[in-house]
Design an enzyme around this catalytic site. Structure first.
Site, PDB file in Angstrom:
ATOM      1  N   ASP A   9     -43.455 -83.050  40.897  1.00 18.69           N
ATOM      2  CA  ASP A   9     -43.257 -83.446  42.301  1.00 18.69           C
ATOM      3  C   ASP A   9     -41.807 -83.903  42.453  1.00 18.69           C
ATOM      4  O   ASP A   9     -41.128 -84.179  41.462  1.00 18.69           O
ATOM      5  CB  ASP A   9     -44.215 -84.575  42.702  1.00 18.69           C
ATOM      6  CG  ASP A   9     -44.012 -84.995  44.168  1.00 18.69           C
ATOM      7  OD1 ASP A   9     -43.908 -84.099  45.032  1.00 18.69           O
ATOM      8  OD2 ASP A   9     -43.922 -86.201  44.451  1.00 18.69           O
ATOM      9  N   SER A  10     -41.399 -84.076  43.714  1.00 16.73           N
ATOM     10  CA  SER A  10     -40.041 -84.575  43.951  1.00 16.73           C
ATOM     11  C   SER A  10     -39.946 -86.065  43.620  1.00 16.73           C
ATOM     12  O   SER A  10     -38.846 -86.598  43.563  1.00 16.73           O
ATOM     13  CB  SER A  10     -39.676 -84.362  45.417  1.00 16.73           C
ATOM     14  OG  SER A  10     -40.588 -85.080  46.224  1.00 16.73           O
ATOM     15  N   CYS A  72     -46.512 -80.793  44.950  1.00 20.78           N
ATOM     16  CA  CYS A  72     -45.546 -81.055  46.015  1.00 20.78           C
ATOM     17  C   CYS A  72     -45.690 -79.916  47.016  1.00 20.78           C
ATOM     18  O   CYS A  72     -45.559 -78.743  46.638  1.00 20.78           O
ATOM     19  CB  CYS A  72     -44.137 -81.069  45.415  1.00 20.78           C
ATOM     20  SG  CYS A  72     -42.821 -81.159  46.645  1.00 20.78           S
ATOM     21  N   CYS A 184     -48.444 -83.497  52.520  1.00 23.58           N
ATOM     22  CA  CYS A 184     -47.396 -83.971  51.616  1.00 23.58           C
ATOM     23  C   CYS A 184     -48.094 -84.912  50.653  1.00 23.58           C
ATOM     24  O   CYS A 184     -48.875 -85.774  51.082  1.00 23.58           O
ATOM     25  CB  CYS A 184     -46.310 -84.714  52.389  1.00 23.58           C
ATOM     26  SG  CYS A 184     -45.129 -85.556  51.307  1.00 23.58           S
ATOM     27  N   THR A 185     -47.829 -84.735  49.366  1.00 19.19           N
ATOM     28  CA  THR A 185     -48.586 -85.521  48.378  1.00 19.19           C
ATOM     29  C   THR A 185     -48.185 -86.994  48.360  1.00 19.19           C
ATOM     30  O   THR A 185     -48.849 -87.808  47.737  1.00 19.19           O
ATOM     31  CB  THR A 185     -48.425 -84.906  46.978  1.00 19.19           C
ATOM     32  OG1 THR A 185     -47.033 -84.728  46.708  1.00 19.19           O
ATOM     33  CG2 THR A 185     -49.131 -83.576  46.887  1.00 19.19           C
TER      34      THR A 185
HETATM   35  N1  DGL Z   1     -44.452 -84.963  47.868  1.00 20.94           N
HETATM   36  C1  DGL Z   1     -43.771 -83.825  48.326  1.00 20.94           C
HETATM   37  C2  DGL Z   1     -44.551 -82.921  49.232  1.00 20.94           C
HETATM   38  O1  DGL Z   1     -45.723 -82.871  49.074  1.00 20.94           O
HETATM   39  C3  DGL Z   1     -42.336 -83.927  48.582  1.00 20.94           C
HETATM   40  C4  DGL Z   1     -41.833 -84.770  49.651  1.00 20.94           C
HETATM   41  C5  DGL Z   1     -40.331 -84.758  49.681  1.00 20.94           C
HETATM   42  O2  DGL Z   1     -39.716 -84.834  48.625  1.00 20.94           O
HETATM   43  O3  DGL Z   1     -39.765 -84.680  50.775  1.00 20.94           O
HETATM   44  O4  DGL Z   1     -44.029 -82.235  50.077  1.00 20.94           O
END
Ligand code: DGL
Length: 273
Positions: A9-10, A72, A184-185
């Site tokens: 993930d980010s 993500c 978004c996770t």
């Molecule tokens: N948690 C991620 C997602 O599901 C990334 C959110 C991000 O880094 O902007 O999109």
């Protein structure tokens, strides 16, 4: 098969998926990598998200993972198909599972999706939902303030409630909407605040549960599940501060997240060394 499952993930958001993997697959070991230093991915150009995601994937492939979960949505929207073709291991994203979970629940067929700018712009959710059924009303909304809020670790404060409430106002205008996908996770960490704004008639969907179910099905189909007995030990890596990562992780996970290693995966930094 003894090898671990890789989860990327980010930042800390993918932990919401990792938690479900641990719950549904308690014998499997995870290697989690959060690219916290370059988070958020949501506002970044597609090309950049692709490069960063591939750097995370390279890092985990060196650790001999047997399956990759792109935990993500933004990275899933931009890289899933490419990685499924490129890698020799199964690759699972979070968008199709989230769409499936929403379809199981909605009665009015009016579904909301909230996510990062990247995910919403990509239209990956409407495509995944319309692939299942064309008779839907889909309302999508980018909530760019949510990810920085979660990554700051300040998400249980009053200010967080205000940000969530302000951001979700456009969603409240859609009458009959009965299902909201957290696309978004990071957002399940704000689930209480989101539920409070959306009210009891709206079911909140996070893709973690359905994603873990898909991982389980694919592993048994491909005969790569771990079949012995053991207490699973997981490894956590971040490109950012391990201290903040640990604080957020331990508020969220049932597993004690310790010894988080800080790593550099940015190819430009490595090349310049
Ligand atoms: N948690 C991620 C997602 O599901 C990334 C959110 C991000 O880094 O902007 O999109």
């Amino acid at each position: 098969m003894d090898q671990p499952i890789g989860v990327i993930d980010s930042g800390v958001g993918g932990l919401t998926v990792a938690r479900e993997l641990m719950r549904q697959l308690p014998k499997e070991q995870l290697i989690y990598l959060g690219d916290t230093v370059r988070c958020p991915y949501g506002p970044r150009p597609e090309k950049e998200v692709i490069r960063y995601t591939l750097e995370m994937v390279d890092f985990l492939m060196e650790k001999q993972i047997k399956l990759l979960v792109i935990a993500c949505n933004t990275a899933t929207a931009f890289t899933l198909e490419f990685l499924q073709e490129k890698l020799s291991i199964p690759v699972i994203g979070v968008i199709q599972p989230g769409a499936r979970a929403a379809m199981k629940i909605t009665k009015t067929k009016k579904i909301g999706v909230i996510g990062t700018e990247g995910t919403i712009k990509s239209k990956a959710y409407p495509h995944a939902l319309e692939y299942i059924s064309s008779k839907l009303d889909i309302y999508d909304l980018a909530c760019p303030k949510f990810v920085p809020l979660v990554e700051s670790g300040q998400f249980s404060r009053e200010a967080a409630e205000q940000i969530v409430s302000d951001s979700l106002q456009p969603m409240l205008k859609h009458h009959g909407l009965d299902t909201l996908i957290l696309g978004c996770t990071h957002y399940p960490l704000l689930a209480d605040q989101i539920k409070a704004v959306m009210g009891q008639r709206v079911q909140i969907i996070s893709s973690g549960e359905e994603t873990a179910r898909e991982v389980s099905v694919i592993m048994s189909y491909q005969h790569i599940a771990y079949e012995g007995e053991r207490l699973a030990k997981h490894q956590f890596y971040t490109t950012g501060s391990p201290i903040l990562f640990e604080q957020i992780a331990n508020r969220w996970m049932d597993y004690p997240v310790q010894f988080i290693e800080q790593v550099t995966i940015d190819q430009t930094l490595i090349d310049n060394e």
